[in-house]
Design an enzyme around this catalytic site. Structure first.
Site, PDB file in Angstrom:
ATOM      1  N   CYS A 126       0.852  -1.193   0.000  1.00  0.00           N
ATOM      2  CA  CYS A 126       0.000   0.000   0.000  1.00  0.00           C
ATOM      3  C   CYS A 126       0.894   1.252   0.000  1.00  0.00           C
ATOM      4  O   CYS A 126       1.658   1.439  -0.941  1.00  0.00           O
ATOM      5  CB  CYS A 126      -0.965  -0.040   1.175  1.00  0.00           C
ATOM      6  SG  CYS A 126      -2.267   1.206   1.112  1.00  0.00           S
ATOM      7  N   ASP A 174      -8.806  -3.509  -7.936  1.00  0.00           N
ATOM      8  CA  ASP A 174      -8.369  -2.468  -6.998  1.00  0.00           C
ATOM      9  C   ASP A 174      -8.870  -1.107  -7.479  1.00  0.00           C
ATOM     10  O   ASP A 174      -8.454  -0.619  -8.532  1.00  0.00           O
ATOM     11  CB  ASP A 174      -6.838  -2.477  -6.899  1.00  0.00           C
ATOM     12  CG  ASP A 174      -6.304  -1.567  -5.799  1.00  0.00           C
ATOM     13  OD1 ASP A 174      -7.051  -0.681  -5.334  1.00  0.00           O
ATOM     14  OD2 ASP A 174      -5.136  -1.743  -5.419  1.00  0.00           O
ATOM     15  N   HIS A 205      -7.728  -4.327  -3.551  1.00  0.00           N
ATOM     16  CA  HIS A 205      -6.667  -3.704  -2.769  1.00  0.00           C
ATOM     17  C   HIS A 205      -6.442  -4.517  -1.493  1.00  0.00           C
ATOM     18  O   HIS A 205      -7.360  -5.135  -0.960  1.00  0.00           O
ATOM     19  CB  HIS A 205      -7.056  -2.267  -2.421  1.00  0.00           C
ATOM     20  CG  HIS A 205      -5.931  -1.451  -1.885  1.00  0.00           C
ATOM     21  ND1 HIS A 205      -4.903  -0.993  -2.679  1.00  0.00           N
ATOM     22  CD2 HIS A 205      -5.664  -1.011  -0.631  1.00  0.00           C
ATOM     23  CE1 HIS A 205      -4.052  -0.301  -1.945  1.00  0.00           C
ATOM     24  NE2 HIS A 205      -4.491  -0.301  -0.697  1.00  0.00           N
TER      25      HIS A 205
END
Length: 413
Positions: A126, A174, A205
């Site tokens: 991330c 995502d 994600h």
């Protein structure tokens, strides 16, 4: 496996990092760059996981200039706090702190690499995925891996500065990095075989993090690809073929359960796919090996190798498994008394390693063919072969399509 240490920043202040060291006591280093939730239990688990793979891992506290020792959960107030910290995070200063962590790793006596060098890579998730990309561009790392790094498409002016191998993983579902963003990133590195961009179509994600977003197939595939690149770029290198041979020697030649288990990680598992036999975890697998496998195979058991493929983290063996059904074979023919029949069956073993230890085994064979050969399944009218399947594996010139009644209809077409 690890604990916290302190890293000196460029301005002389100090911040903490979680450090995990492999069982060997040394190895290449990985700077583990976390999500926006800090060095929480999940990130420490990831650090320990990479230590099992043979790496010295440092996970730095990236938010220390805003708030020290951040460890947050993923919901409610913790999530809101994490988002606020990300908004206030100074990306450039964060990269400089990563550079200080890289320098600290290179100074550690435990850190080693090919030819005695000090190999250091970066792996991030991330926000950490974006930072791993920037570390590849500006921190002098030897390799970098980024998982679902949002915002990389806005930093492509850094692309020309990347001189090390880089692997980027994205989920096809995502919303932070939709397909058009991923294609923009991929296009920026066209013609760079050392930079790979992988997409996992069904994953979203945070697909590597346990919880509602977790996608195990994507996580497993991404980790194998990451390990393949990291091993190639900076080691460590293991002779997986020899390690697997030693494991098989203990299983089938010396029939020593404890020695067999010594070749495996602390909590391994084995799954014989057709019969769902094996064990999950040390205690269950030791019980299985002791009572139902190692001492329970037929006297004349033979493994005849056909082919072997060795990857960065796994071995795939194609073989013939040959035996006389002289006893009840719990793992292959549970509940069936010995028939005295001889069996030859093609068998595939897929063996996954963590570092230099076996992590799991997935074993496949055609159970119907075994049942035909011992005489408990009549093949009449069924698309099932007996020993012929094993013989054709060795001699491909033997007839094909003998079970296909319509094969004659295509003659001459």
């Amino acid at each position: 496996m690890g604990g916290f240490i302190e890293i000196e920043a460029e301005d002389g202040e100090r911040f903490r990092a979680y450090k995990a060291v492999p069982a060997a006591g040394h190895g290449p280093a990985i700077i583990l760059l976390p999500e926006i939730f800090g060095i929480n239990a999940h990130i420490r688990d990831v650090a320990d996981f990479y230590a099992e793979e043979g790496y010295v891992v440092l996970a730095p506290d990236l938010f220390w200039r805003l708030e020290r020792d951040v460890e947050l959960g993923y919901e409610g107030a913790d999530r809101e706090k994490a988002l606020d910290l990300m908004k206030r995070f100074d990306l450039d200063q964060g990269v400089r702190d990563i550079g200080a962590t890289v320098a600290a790793a290179r100074a550690m006596p435990e850190v080693a690499g090919p030819d005695g060098g000090k190999a250091v890579g970066a792996v991030g998730f991330c926000l950490g995925g974006r930072l791993a990309y920037l570390a590849a561009a500006g921190c002098g790392v030897d390799a970098a891996v980024g998982y679902y790094g949002g915002g990389i498409e806005k930093l492509l002016d850094e692309a020309d500065r990347i001189a090390c191998p880089l692997t980027l993983h994205f989920g096809g579902a995502d919303r932070i990095s939709p397909p058009e963003v991923i294609e923009k990133i991929r296009a920026a590195f066209a013609g760079r075989p050392d930079i790979e961009v992988f997409v996992y179509p069904q994953a979203g994600h945070a697909f590597n993090r346990p919880g509602p977003h977790f996608d195990k197939p994507a996580a497993l595939m991404a980790h194998s690809r990451s390990i393949a690149m990291l091993r190639k770029a900076m080691g460590p290198h293991y002779d997986l073929s020899a390690l697997w041979d030693k494991h098989c020697e203990y299983e089938f030649a010396t029939r020593d359960v404890d020695a067999t288990m010594s070749t495996m990680v602390a909590e391994p598992y084995v799954n014989h796919i057709p019969t769902m036999t094996g064990g999950y975890g040390y205690k269950q697998l030791h019980r299985f090996y002791s009572n139902h496998f190692v001492h329970g195979n037929p006297t004349d058991t033979r493994l005849i190798p056909i082919s072997r493929t060795v990857g960065a983290d796994r071995v795939v063996d194609e073989m013939l498994f040959c035996f006389t059904h002289d006893r009840e074979i719990d793992w292959m023919l549970p509940g069936i008394p010995p028939t005295g029949k001889y069996v030859e069956i093609p068998l595939i073993a897929i063996i996954n390693f963590r570092g230099d230890k076996l992590y799991n085994e997935h074993i496949y064979w055609d159970q119907a063919s075994v049942l035909v050969q011992i005489g408990v399944l009549k093949p009449d009218g069924l698309p099932v072969a007996g020993v012929e399947s094993a013989r054709k594996l060795v001699d491909p010139a033997l007839p094909s399509n003998t079970l296909m009644a319509r094969w004659t209809e295509s003659d001459g077409r």
